[in-house]
Design an enzyme around this catalytic site. Structure first.
Site, PDB file in Angstrom:
ATOM      1  N   THR A 132       0.829  -1.237   0.003  1.00 56.64           N
ATOM      2  CA  THR A 132      -0.016   0.028   0.076  1.00 56.64           C
ATOM      3  C   THR A 132       0.992   1.253  -0.068  1.00 56.64           C
ATOM      4  O   THR A 132       2.106   1.400   0.573  1.00 56.64           O
ATOM      5  CB  THR A 132      -0.836   0.109   1.312  1.00 56.64           C
ATOM      6  OG1 THR A 132      -1.447   1.226   1.437  1.00 56.64           O
ATOM      7  CG2 THR A 132       0.005  -0.111   2.626  1.00 56.64           C
ATOM      8  N   ASP A 133       0.266   2.398  -0.626  1.00 57.31           N
ATOM      9  CA  ASP A 133       0.758   3.841  -0.358  1.00 57.31           C
ATOM     10  C   ASP A 133       1.011   4.224   0.898  1.00 57.31           C
ATOM     11  O   ASP A 133       1.760   5.087   1.512  1.00 57.31           O
ATOM     12  CB  ASP A 133       0.332   4.643  -1.248  1.00 57.31           C
ATOM     13  CG  ASP A 133      -1.119   5.008  -1.046  1.00 57.31           C
ATOM     14  OD1 ASP A 133      -1.676   4.341  -0.107  1.00 57.31           O
ATOM     15  OD2 ASP A 133      -1.911   5.824  -1.624  1.00 57.31           O
ATOM     16  N   GLU A 134       0.104   3.634   1.860  1.00 61.98           N
ATOM     17  CA  GLU A 134       0.195   4.066   3.349  1.00 61.98           C
ATOM     18  C   GLU A 134       1.527   3.740   3.939  1.00 61.98           C
ATOM     19  O   GLU A 134       1.715   4.581   4.928  1.00 61.98           O
ATOM     20  CB  GLU A 134      -0.915   3.466   4.176  1.00 61.98           C
ATOM     21  CG  GLU A 134      -2.329   3.775   3.483  1.00 61.98           C
ATOM     22  CD  GLU A 134      -3.278   3.644   4.379  1.00 61.98           C
ATOM     23  OE1 GLU A 134      -3.091   3.619   5.746  1.00 61.98           O
ATOM     24  OE2 GLU A 134      -4.590   3.598   3.885  1.00 61.98           O
ATOM     25  N   TYR A 158      -2.049  -0.211  11.171  1.00 58.52           N
ATOM     26  CA  TYR A 158      -2.132  -0.934   9.855  1.00 58.52           C
ATOM     27  C   TYR A 158      -0.714  -0.841   9.002  1.00 58.52           C
ATOM     28  O   TYR A 158      -0.003  -1.603   8.169  1.00 58.52           O
ATOM     29  CB  TYR A 158      -3.294  -0.624   8.997  1.00 58.52           C
ATOM     30  CG  TYR A 158      -3.294  -0.796   7.587  1.00 58.52           C
ATOM     31  CD1 TYR A 158      -3.564  -2.283   7.291  1.00 58.52           C
ATOM     32  CD2 TYR A 158      -3.164   0.134   6.623  1.00 58.52           C
ATOM     33  CE1 TYR A 158      -3.433  -2.460   5.924  1.00 58.52           C
ATOM     34  CE2 TYR A 158      -3.443  -0.327   5.245  1.00 58.52           C
ATOM     35  CZ  TYR A 158      -3.395  -1.695   4.840  1.00 58.52           C
ATOM     36  OH  TYR A 158      -3.542  -1.851   3.450  1.00 58.52           O
ATOM     37  N   LYS A 162       2.191  -3.255   7.509  1.00 57.61           N
ATOM     38  CA  LYS A 162       2.297  -3.460   6.021  1.00 57.61           C
ATOM     39  C   LYS A 162       3.715  -3.012   5.774  1.00 57.61           C
ATOM     40  O   LYS A 162       4.423  -3.817   4.859  1.00 57.61           O
ATOM     41  CB  LYS A 162       1.297  -2.553   5.066  1.00 57.61           C
ATOM     42  CG  LYS A 162      -0.007  -3.205   5.096  1.00 57.61           C
ATOM     43  CD  LYS A 162      -0.234  -4.408   4.435  1.00 57.61           C
ATOM     44  CE  LYS A 162       0.069  -4.463   2.886  1.00 57.61           C
ATOM     45  NZ  LYS A 162      -0.505  -5.925   2.536  1.00 57.61           N
TER      46      LYS A 162
HETATM   47  P1  NAD Z   1      -9.574  -7.115   2.282  1.00 60.67           P
HETATM   48  O1  NAD Z   1      -9.817  -6.927   3.815  1.00 60.67           O
HETATM   49  O2  NAD Z   1     -10.898  -6.969   1.422  1.00 60.67           O
HETATM   50  O3  NAD Z   1      -9.418  -8.553   1.993  1.00 60.67           O
HETATM   51  C1  NAD Z   1      -8.387  -9.450   2.862  1.00 60.67           C
HETATM   52  C2  NAD Z   1      -8.262 -10.938   2.462  1.00 60.67           C
HETATM   53  O4  NAD Z   1      -7.329 -11.556   3.180  1.00 60.67           O
HETATM   54  C3  NAD Z   1      -9.553 -11.516   3.105  1.00 60.67           C
HETATM   55  O5  NAD Z   1     -10.408 -12.334   2.326  1.00 60.67           O
HETATM   56  C4  NAD Z   1      -9.331 -12.184   4.274  1.00 60.67           C
HETATM   57  O6  NAD Z   1      -9.996 -13.273   4.759  1.00 60.67           O
HETATM   58  C5  NAD Z   1      -7.910 -12.536   4.073  1.00 60.67           C
HETATM   59  N1  NAD Z   1      -6.973 -13.031   5.098  1.00 60.67           N
HETATM   60  C6  NAD Z   1      -6.741 -12.184   6.077  1.00 60.67           C
HETATM   61  N2  NAD Z   1      -5.768 -12.722   7.237  1.00 60.67           N
HETATM   62  C7  NAD Z   1      -5.422 -13.960   6.415  1.00 60.67           C
HETATM   63  C8  NAD Z   1      -4.462 -14.984   6.747  1.00 60.67           C
HETATM   64  N3  NAD Z   1      -3.920 -14.848   7.779  1.00 60.67           N
HETATM   65  N4  NAD Z   1      -4.447 -15.918   5.938  1.00 60.67           N
HETATM   66  C9  NAD Z   1      -5.144 -16.283   4.715  1.00 60.67           C
HETATM   67  N5  NAD Z   1      -6.031 -15.257   4.353  1.00 60.67           N
HETATM   68  C10 NAD Z   1      -6.106 -14.192   5.264  1.00 60.67           C
HETATM   69  O7  NAD Z   1      -8.604  -6.210   1.795  1.00 60.67           O
HETATM   70  P2  NAD Z   1      -8.244  -5.899   0.431  1.00 60.67           P
HETATM   71  O8  NAD Z   1      -8.506  -4.494   0.253  1.00 60.67           O
HETATM   72  O9  NAD Z   1      -8.600  -6.956  -0.786  1.00 60.67           O
HETATM   73  O10 NAD Z   1      -6.501  -5.677   0.242  1.00 60.67           O
HETATM   74  C11 NAD Z   1      -5.768  -6.822  -0.334  1.00 60.67           C
HETATM   75  C12 NAD Z   1      -4.319  -6.355  -0.150  1.00 60.67           C
HETATM   76  O11 NAD Z   1      -4.054  -5.230  -0.847  1.00 60.67           O
HETATM   77  C13 NAD Z   1      -3.853  -6.313   1.212  1.00 60.67           C
HETATM   78  O12 NAD Z   1      -2.460  -6.468   1.449  1.00 60.67           O
HETATM   79  C14 NAD Z   1      -3.879  -4.736   1.364  1.00 60.67           C
HETATM   80  O13 NAD Z   1      -3.104  -4.113   2.385  1.00 60.67           O
HETATM   81  C15 NAD Z   1      -3.513  -4.157  -0.113  1.00 60.67           C
HETATM   82  N6  NAD Z   1      -3.886  -2.875  -0.483  1.00 60.67           N
HETATM   83  C16 NAD Z   1      -5.400  -2.640  -0.287  1.00 60.67           C
HETATM   84  C17 NAD Z   1      -5.806  -1.392  -0.864  1.00 60.67           C
HETATM   85  C18 NAD Z   1      -7.365  -0.937  -0.857  1.00 60.67           C
HETATM   86  O14 NAD Z   1      -7.306   0.292  -1.213  1.00 60.67           O
HETATM   87  N7  NAD Z   1      -8.261  -1.817  -0.065  1.00 60.67           N
HETATM   88  C19 NAD Z   1      -4.800  -0.676  -1.538  1.00 60.67           C
HETATM   89  C20 NAD Z   1      -3.428  -0.898  -1.655  1.00 60.67           C
HETATM   90  C21 NAD Z   1      -3.357  -2.135  -1.100  1.00 60.67           C
HETATM   91  O1  DAU Z   2      -4.207   3.983   0.659  1.00 64.47           O
HETATM   92  C1  DAU Z   2      -4.198   2.361   0.533  1.00 64.47           C
HETATM   93  C2  DAU Z   2      -5.267   2.121   1.560  1.00 64.47           C
HETATM   94  O2  DAU Z   2      -6.268   2.475   1.385  1.00 64.47           O
HETATM   95  C3  DAU Z   2      -5.283   0.802   1.833  1.00 64.47           C
HETATM   96  O3  DAU Z   2      -3.910   0.299   2.041  1.00 64.47           O
HETATM   97  C4  DAU Z   2      -6.137   0.213   2.803  1.00 64.47           C
HETATM   98  O4  DAU Z   2      -6.315  -1.287   3.082  1.00 64.47           O
HETATM   99  C5  DAU Z   2      -7.658   0.600   2.503  1.00 64.47           C
HETATM  100  O5  DAU Z   2      -8.367   0.208   3.661  1.00 64.47           O
HETATM  101  C6  DAU Z   2      -7.280   2.187   2.472  1.00 64.47           C
HETATM  102  O6  DAU Z   2      -7.139   2.960   3.418  1.00 64.47           O
HETATM  103  P1  DAU Z   2      -7.888   4.441   3.996  1.00 64.47           P
HETATM  104  O7  DAU Z   2      -7.780   4.367   5.489  1.00 64.47           O
HETATM  105  O8  DAU Z   2      -7.601   5.208   3.039  1.00 64.47           O
HETATM  106  O9  DAU Z   2      -9.289   3.709   3.472  1.00 64.47           O
HETATM  107  P2  DAU Z   2     -10.920   4.158   4.245  1.00 64.47           P
HETATM  108  O10 DAU Z   2     -11.784   3.559   3.197  1.00 64.47           O
HETATM  109  O11 DAU Z   2     -10.924   3.453   5.686  1.00 64.47           O
HETATM  110  O12 DAU Z   2     -10.740   5.589   4.434  1.00 64.47           O
HETATM  111  C7  DAU Z   2     -10.618   6.477   3.258  1.00 64.47           C
HETATM  112  C8  DAU Z   2     -10.813   8.053   3.900  1.00 64.47           C
HETATM  113  O13 DAU Z   2     -12.283   8.146   4.156  1.00 64.47           O
HETATM  114  C9  DAU Z   2      -9.974   8.205   4.919  1.00 64.47           C
HETATM  115  O14 DAU Z   2      -9.273   9.422   4.998  1.00 64.47           O
HETATM  116  C10 DAU Z   2     -10.909   7.989   6.136  1.00 64.47           C
HETATM  117  C11 DAU Z   2     -12.065   8.519   5.713  1.00 64.47           C
HETATM  118  N1  DAU Z   2     -13.042   7.941   5.963  1.00 64.47           N
HETATM  119  C12 DAU Z   2     -13.409   6.639   6.288  1.00 64.47           C
HETATM  120  C13 DAU Z   2     -14.569   5.902   6.865  1.00 64.47           C
HETATM  121  C14 DAU Z   2     -14.491   4.350   6.857  1.00 64.47           C
HETATM  122  C15 DAU Z   2     -14.324   8.820   6.504  1.00 64.47           C
HETATM  123  O15 DAU Z   2     -14.146  10.068   6.519  1.00 64.47           O
HETATM  124  N2  DAU Z   2     -15.538   8.290   7.187  1.00 64.47           N
HETATM  125  C16 DAU Z   2     -15.676   6.826   7.104  1.00 64.47           C
HETATM  126  O16 DAU Z   2     -16.936   6.344   7.763  1.00 64.47           O
END
Ligand code: NAD
Ligand code: DAU
Length: 352
Positions: A132-134, A158, A162
């Site tokens: 992630t970019d975080e 988190y 990562k």
């Molecule tokens: P998600 O939470 O929707 O899915 C995560 C999946 O991993 C789930 O199906 C969960 O059951 C599985 N999991 C959790 N712990 C596990 C374990 N110990 N063994 C096997 N499976 C396990 O997450 P996502 O949004 O699909 O993110 C996927 C990946 O991409 C993550 O590594 C996250 O850090 C990264 N990522 C997410 C975003 C985003 O915006 N969602 C952006 C950048 C990177």
């Molecule tokens: O940047 C990549 C990341 O993006 C991934 O690594 C994470 O897995 C993914 O969850 C996401 O993280 P964020 O914290 O940016 O996503 P989230 O959707 O939780 O929040 C997006 C923005 O919106 C953040 O600034 C918090 C804000 N927010 C979020 C929620 C859930 C609100 O204002 N209200 C809300 O109820």
């Protein structure tokens, strides 16, 4: 064949569906099915002989070793993680367990398997880590976007977990020669996004007349990427990325949260107007800010474009329209997700 971990989650499921839509190389799926893992996301593959699902933990070394020995994948793609920042603030331990210890154990199992491969297969093998970019921390307004050379400065449990996993992946390359690739992507959105995250939460709350909780002043900036563009970037990195390298993936689409929420509301006004003629934006409610909330993320995605020729295909306007449409067209998916642990989570998070 390839092994995909975290395949029942949001991005993992989109990736597996895209992969099998675009070719016939089989996928072995491994997922622990935490609250975020939903087999309904993969329901269309139930009778597909190219897909095998295994319920299990990436940290279960014996299981992973057995799967690797039996299926002999040419690549492992690690999507498995605890992914929600707010949950990591309430309870960081699961994040350390899966994102740090789990990645470590997965790397060790993969290293043992890879070491035993014939030389040519070793050279062709890839371990692709989805990050992630975080991990880069927060940017000041106007500061240049994150490049791959930006220092790691994670601010939440988190992102710290990562970043730790990224460091382990890097070390397994430098120390043991494991051919790893790491992608650091910005915020994804699209189908199957669990409604604890901003965009799906706003859609599902809006539709049932609930408040739309915006943290703090709503001026935090994220760089949004349609999930299928993330999937195509991962495919491209797997195909042509240089082992040991990291690639930033982003949508060139920075937007403040409040603008995202207004965009979602406007689309719902158009696609599902309220019977009483009122606007969804009237449900917006500013709430207490997230502790340690990162102010701005922005990805400089020039390296992946320059070296691998990847660019996002969707604009935010086209991607968010598809996304809102998908949620309107899949009320059963939303209802099933909401009948699970999600309800308890919403209570903990928004009780105040
Ligand atoms: P998600 O939470 O929707 O899915 C995560 C999946 O991993 C789930 O199906 C969960 O059951 C599985 N999991 C959790 N712990 C596990 C374990 N110990 N063994 C096997 N499976 C396990 O997450 P996502 O949004 O699909 O993110 C996927 C990946 O991409 C993550 O590594 C996250 O850090 C990264 N990522 C997410 C975003 C985003 O915006 N969602 C952006 C950048 C990177
Ligand atoms: O940047 C990549 C990341 O993006 C991934 O690594 C994470 O897995 C993914 O969850 C996401 O993280 P964020 O914290 O940016 O996503 P989230 O959707 O939780 O929040 C997006 C923005 O919106 C953040 O600034 C918090 C804000 N927010 C979020 C929620 C859930 C609100 O204002 N209200 C809300 O109820």
């Amino acid at each position: 064949m390839i092994l995909v971990t975290g395949s029942a989650g949001f991005i993992g499921a989109n990736f597996v569906l895209d992969w099998l839509a675009g070719g016939d190389e089989p996928v072995l799926s491994l997922d622990q099915l935490t609250y975020a893992g939903n087999l309904e996301n993969l329901a269309s593959l139930e009778a597909d002989p190219r897909h095998t699902f295994v319920h299990g933990d990436i940290g279960d070394t014996a299981l992973v070793a057995r799967l690797l020995a039996a299926h002999r994948p040419r690549a492992v793609l690690n999507f498995a993680a605890e992914s929600h920042v707010d949950r990591s603030i309430h309870g960081p331990e699961d994040f350390i367990q899966t994102n740090v210890v789990g990645t470590f154990r997965l790397l060790e199992a993969v290293r043992a398997y890879w070491s035993g491969l014939p030389e040519a297969d070793q050279a062709a093998f890839r371990f692709l880590h989805v990050s992630t970019d975080e991990v880069y921390g927060s940017l000041a307004p106007g500061a240049p976007a994150f490049t791959e050379a930006h220092a790691c400065a994670p601010n939440s449990p988190y992102s710290a977990s990562k970043a730790a996993s990224d460091h382990l992946v890097r070390a397994w390359h430098h120390t043991y020669g494991l051919p790893v690739l790491t992608t650091n992507c910005s915020n994804n959105y699209g189908p199957f996004h669990f409604p604890e995250k901003l965009i799906p939460l706003m859609i599902v709350n809006a539709l049932v007349g609930k408040p739309l909780p915006v943290y703090g002043d709503g001026q935090q900036v994220r760089d949004w990427l349609y999930v299928k563009d993330h999937c195509s970037a991962i495919r491209r990195v797997l195909q042509a990325g240089t082992p040991g390298e990291t690639y930033n993936v982003g949508g060139w689409n920075e937007m403040p949260n409040i603008d995202i929420v207004h965009t979602v509301c406007a689309l719902l006004d158009e696609l599902r107007p309220k019977a009483d003629g009122s606007r969804y934006a009237a449900q917006i409610s500013y709430v207490k800010d997230r502790p340690g909330h990162d102010r701005r993320y922005a990805i400089d995605a020039r390296k992946i474009e320059r070296e691998l020729g990847w660019k996002p295909a969707e604009t935010f306007a086209s991607g968010i329209r598809k996304t809102v449409r998908w949620y309107l067209d899949h009320p059963d998916w939303v209802a099933h997700v909401q009948s699970g642990a999600y309800r308890e989570w919403v209570q903990t998070q928004y009780a105040a």
